[in-house]
Motif scaffolding. Sequence first.
Motif, PDB file in Angstrom:
ATOM      1  N   ILE A 160      13.403   1.398 -37.150  1.00  0.00           N
ATOM      2  CA  ILE A 160      13.823   0.184 -37.736  1.00  0.00           C
ATOM      3  C   ILE A 160      13.752  -0.771 -36.455  1.00  0.00           C
ATOM      4  CG2 ILE A 160      16.534  -1.366 -37.113  1.00  0.00           C
ATOM      5  CD1 ILE A 160      17.619   0.911 -39.371  1.00  0.00           C
ATOM      6  N   ALA A 161      13.733   0.409 -35.115  1.00  0.00           N
ATOM      7  CA  ALA A 161      13.179  -0.899 -34.284  1.00  0.00           C
ATOM      8  C   ALA A 161      11.820  -1.142 -33.523  1.00  0.00           C
ATOM      9  CB  ALA A 161      13.364   1.046 -32.851  1.00  0.00           C
ATOM     10  N   ARG A 162      10.884  -0.639 -34.178  1.00  0.00           N
ATOM     11  CA  ARG A 162       9.582  -0.993 -34.396  1.00  0.00           C
ATOM     12  C   ARG A 162       9.657  -2.528 -34.980  1.00  0.00           C
ATOM     13  NH1 ARG A 162       8.500   4.507 -35.352  1.00  0.00           N
ATOM     14  NH2 ARG A 162       8.698   4.418 -37.651  1.00  0.00           N
ATOM     15  N   SER A 163      10.629  -2.201 -35.619  1.00  0.00           N
ATOM     16  CA  SER A 163      10.734  -3.587 -36.604  1.00  0.00           C
ATOM     17  C   SER A 163      11.515  -4.941 -36.099  1.00  0.00           C
ATOM     18  CB  SER A 163      11.457  -3.769 -38.068  1.00  0.00           C
ATOM     19  OG  SER A 163      11.369  -4.517 -38.968  1.00  0.00           O
ATOM     20  N   PHE A 164      12.179  -4.640 -34.861  1.00  0.00           N
ATOM     21  CA  PHE A 164      12.635  -5.333 -34.565  1.00  0.00           C
ATOM     22  C   PHE A 164      11.648  -5.871 -33.792  1.00  0.00           C
ATOM     23  CE2 PHE A 164      17.975  -3.871 -34.076  1.00  0.00           C
ATOM     24  CZ  PHE A 164      17.893  -4.261 -35.770  1.00  0.00           C
ATOM     25  N   ALA A 165      10.874  -4.647 -33.119  1.00  0.00           N
ATOM     26  CA  ALA A 165      10.218  -4.849 -31.262  1.00  0.00           C
ATOM     27  C   ALA A 165       8.902  -6.752 -32.408  1.00  0.00           C
ATOM     28  CB  ALA A 165       9.269  -4.316 -30.849  1.00  0.00           C
ATOM     29  N   ALA A 166       8.503  -6.094 -33.952  1.00  0.00           N
ATOM     30  CA  ALA A 166       7.793  -6.858 -34.633  1.00  0.00           C
ATOM     31  C   ALA A 166       8.419  -8.538 -34.232  1.00  0.00           C
ATOM     32  CB  ALA A 166       7.561  -6.698 -35.446  1.00  0.00           C
ATOM     33  N   ASP A 167       9.585  -8.400 -34.770  1.00  0.00           N
ATOM     34  CA  ASP A 167      10.617  -9.855 -35.130  1.00  0.00           C
ATOM     35  C   ASP A 167      10.450  -9.961 -33.725  1.00  0.00           C
ATOM     36  OD1 ASP A 167      11.155  -9.060 -37.851  1.00  0.00           O
ATOM     37  OD2 ASP A 167      13.222  -8.692 -37.045  1.00  0.00           O
ATOM     38  N   VAL A 168      10.447 -10.056 -32.239  1.00  0.00           N
ATOM     39  CA  VAL A 168      11.074 -10.671 -31.743  1.00  0.00           C
ATOM     40  C   VAL A 168       9.460 -11.169 -30.586  1.00  0.00           C
ATOM     41  CG1 VAL A 168      10.679  -9.914 -28.391  1.00  0.00           C
ATOM     42  CG2 VAL A 168      12.286  -8.835 -30.386  1.00  0.00           C
ATOM     43  N   ILE A 169       8.395 -10.234 -30.965  1.00  0.00           N
ATOM     44  CA  ILE A 169       6.928 -10.739 -30.910  1.00  0.00           C
ATOM     45  C   ILE A 169       6.592 -12.079 -31.863  1.00  0.00           C
ATOM     46  CG2 ILE A 169       4.300 -10.017 -30.890  1.00  0.00           C
ATOM     47  CD1 ILE A 169       5.439  -7.242 -30.355  1.00  0.00           C
ATOM     48  N   SER A 170       6.711 -12.160 -32.975  1.00  0.00           N
ATOM     49  CA  SER A 170       6.253 -13.229 -34.307  1.00  0.00           C
ATOM     50  C   SER A 170       7.453 -14.563 -33.838  1.00  0.00           C
ATOM     51  CB  SER A 170       6.943 -12.087 -35.358  1.00  0.00           C
ATOM     52  OG  SER A 170       8.076 -12.551 -35.738  1.00  0.00           O
ATOM     53  N   ALA A 171       8.226 -13.639 -33.198  1.00  0.00           N
ATOM     54  CA  ALA A 171       8.752 -15.114 -32.543  1.00  0.00           C
ATOM     55  C   ALA A 171       9.106 -15.889 -31.578  1.00  0.00           C
ATOM     56  CB  ALA A 171      10.686 -15.042 -32.619  1.00  0.00           C
ATOM     57  N   GLY A 172       7.647 -15.431 -30.914  1.00  0.00           N
ATOM     58  CA  GLY A 172       7.458 -15.147 -29.619  1.00  0.00           C
ATOM     59  C   GLY A 172       7.620 -15.186 -28.063  1.00  0.00           C
ATOM     60  N   GLY A 173       8.725 -14.290 -28.158  1.00  0.00           N
ATOM     61  CA  GLY A 173       8.897 -12.860 -27.337  1.00  0.00           C
ATOM     62  C   GLY A 173       7.684 -11.893 -26.569  1.00  0.00           C
ATOM     63  N   GLN A 174       8.527 -11.183 -25.703  1.00  0.00           N
ATOM     64  CA  GLN A 174       7.164 -10.179 -25.305  1.00  0.00           C
ATOM     65  C   GLN A 174       7.966  -8.914 -25.058  1.00  0.00           C
ATOM     66  OE1 GLN A 174       4.411 -10.950 -22.121  1.00  0.00           O
ATOM     67  NE2 GLN A 174       6.141 -11.935 -21.664  1.00  0.00           N
ATOM     68  N   VAL A 175       7.117  -7.690 -25.161  1.00  0.00           N
ATOM     69  CA  VAL A 175       8.012  -6.709 -25.318  1.00  0.00           C
ATOM     70  C   VAL A 175       6.607  -5.826 -24.464  1.00  0.00           C
ATOM     71  CG1 VAL A 175       8.832  -4.136 -26.633  1.00  0.00           C
ATOM     72  CG2 VAL A 175       8.927  -6.889 -27.283  1.00  0.00           C
ATOM     73  N   LEU A 176       6.561  -6.139 -23.296  1.00  0.00           N
ATOM     74  CA  LEU A 176       6.129  -5.098 -22.704  1.00  0.00           C
ATOM     75  C   LEU A 176       6.807  -3.426 -22.189  1.00  0.00           C
ATOM     76  CD1 LEU A 176       6.609  -8.133 -19.672  1.00  0.00           C
ATOM     77  CD2 LEU A 176       4.585  -8.011 -21.392  1.00  0.00           C
ATOM     78  N   LEU A 177       5.618  -2.979 -22.939  1.00  0.00           N
ATOM     79  CA  LEU A 177       5.484  -1.203 -22.821  1.00  0.00           C
ATOM     80  C   LEU A 177       4.782  -0.721 -21.671  1.00  0.00           C
ATOM     81  CD1 LEU A 177       4.947  -0.734 -26.511  1.00  0.00           C
ATOM     82  CD2 LEU A 177       7.255  -1.173 -25.516  1.00  0.00           C
ATOM     83  N   SER A 178       4.881   0.360 -21.347  1.00  0.00           N
ATOM     84  CA  SER A 178       4.823   1.435 -20.498  1.00  0.00           C
ATOM     85  C   SER A 178       4.359   0.262 -19.330  1.00  0.00           C
ATOM     86  CB  SER A 178       2.747   1.762 -20.411  1.00  0.00           C
ATOM     87  OG  SER A 178       2.280   1.990 -21.521  1.00  0.00           O
ATOM     88  N   THR A 179       5.684  -0.597 -18.951  1.00  0.00           N
ATOM     89  CA  THR A 179       6.367  -1.446 -17.701  1.00  0.00           C
ATOM     90  C   THR A 179       7.499  -0.981 -17.173  1.00  0.00           C
ATOM     91  OG1 THR A 179       4.873  -2.757 -19.344  1.00  0.00           O
ATOM     92  CG2 THR A 179       6.531  -3.674 -17.043  1.00  0.00           C
TER      93      THR A 179
END
Length: 424
Positions: A160-179
Amino acid sequence: MVQVVARHTVAAGSVGIIGAGIVGLAVARQLAASGVEVTVFEKEAQVARHQTGHNSGVVHAGIYYAPGSAKARMTRRGVGLLKAYCTEKGLVYKELGKLVVARNESEVVKLRELERRSQVNQVPGLQWLDTGELREFEPDVAGVAALLSPSTAIVDYPAIARSFAADVISAGGQVLLSTPVTGLRVQGGIGREGAGIGAGKGTVEVETPGRSYTFAKLIICAGLQADLLAAAIGDSPMPEIVPFRGEYLRLTPQAATRVKRMIYPVPDPRYPFLGVHLTPRVDGTADLGPNAVLALAREGYRRTDINLADLARLGKSAAFWRLARQHWMTGLREYRGSFVRRAYLAEARTYLPWITLADVTSAPAGVRAQAVDSDGALVDDFRISQVGPVTSIRNAPSPAATASMAIAEHIIEELMLPFGNEER
């Protein structure tokens, strides 16, 4: 060598979020869907690496929580949102049902209180079972009475968390890993006065290795590191996070077939923990646990994990020592169960009398970010604070995963940001 830090100024209505667990990503998803420019910072290489990825995978129905509390309200709202989301996305959502079992007559009184809370919280389909009815539902479970919650479900929270992250990115947001976030600085708007979460003025600067970001608002959803990050921007040092490792045992495939539902004992009302319970997983396995053992590192998933800085903080914490003085006997009992598997199973055998050492093997552990107030009291309800433009989730262990989408709604409403056109 001189390190050059690039300065990155984000739009005036932008929001930064620290932590890519399920709560942080739920907030980010709803903000991004409404057109807000959102950036999520996560120090790990993957989302859901801590509490989200190390729990029982249960969607709680709202049985335990004091009526009117944030946990009660947001759990009931969160269940509906999460079920609808999983249905929409084709994610696993199995309503196996749960039994909360009274093992003796003294626990029946406590079970009646849970029944009362469930009714006030409008938990659907709840049934009281006597001994005979309990045996009809689960022949291999022992008890004098039980509450059946048929709507309690299991899910895959990391998925579910991975799906949320994909939704963020597809809506134009950023998920910055290893940051990892290395520094925080609020420009103007400092002060804890004022009415709601959205009252803060000013901007907040987030430092990461090699780059700096500026946001109109920042939301800290950092779980095990929540108190340290909140204190960095001038929030109260209380409550402090005390890490408790939750250890599990995995049933053998043959033993796992003996019980169809989740089986929980009546919990000790002195603690926000639910006791050693049996939980089937979405992958077909079934686990016993967790216990609650003081961890020697905030991210100490193994007994051998020790972080000297974390231990030093505990050693200097008056709140921790007050907690220890009040509950040292319970702590010793939990440690005994951690090191002596037979003692661990003794708790489970009070409602699963057939289980033996041959029926279990080791399973991965989790760490609960448990907030503790200055008087040593374990914080039971969700707790959210605000300093200027920064909102901090200070206590959100279980059932925060269940309530994640409702917590996101609450925070966004309090921030007074546009919510978008999603159904409410």
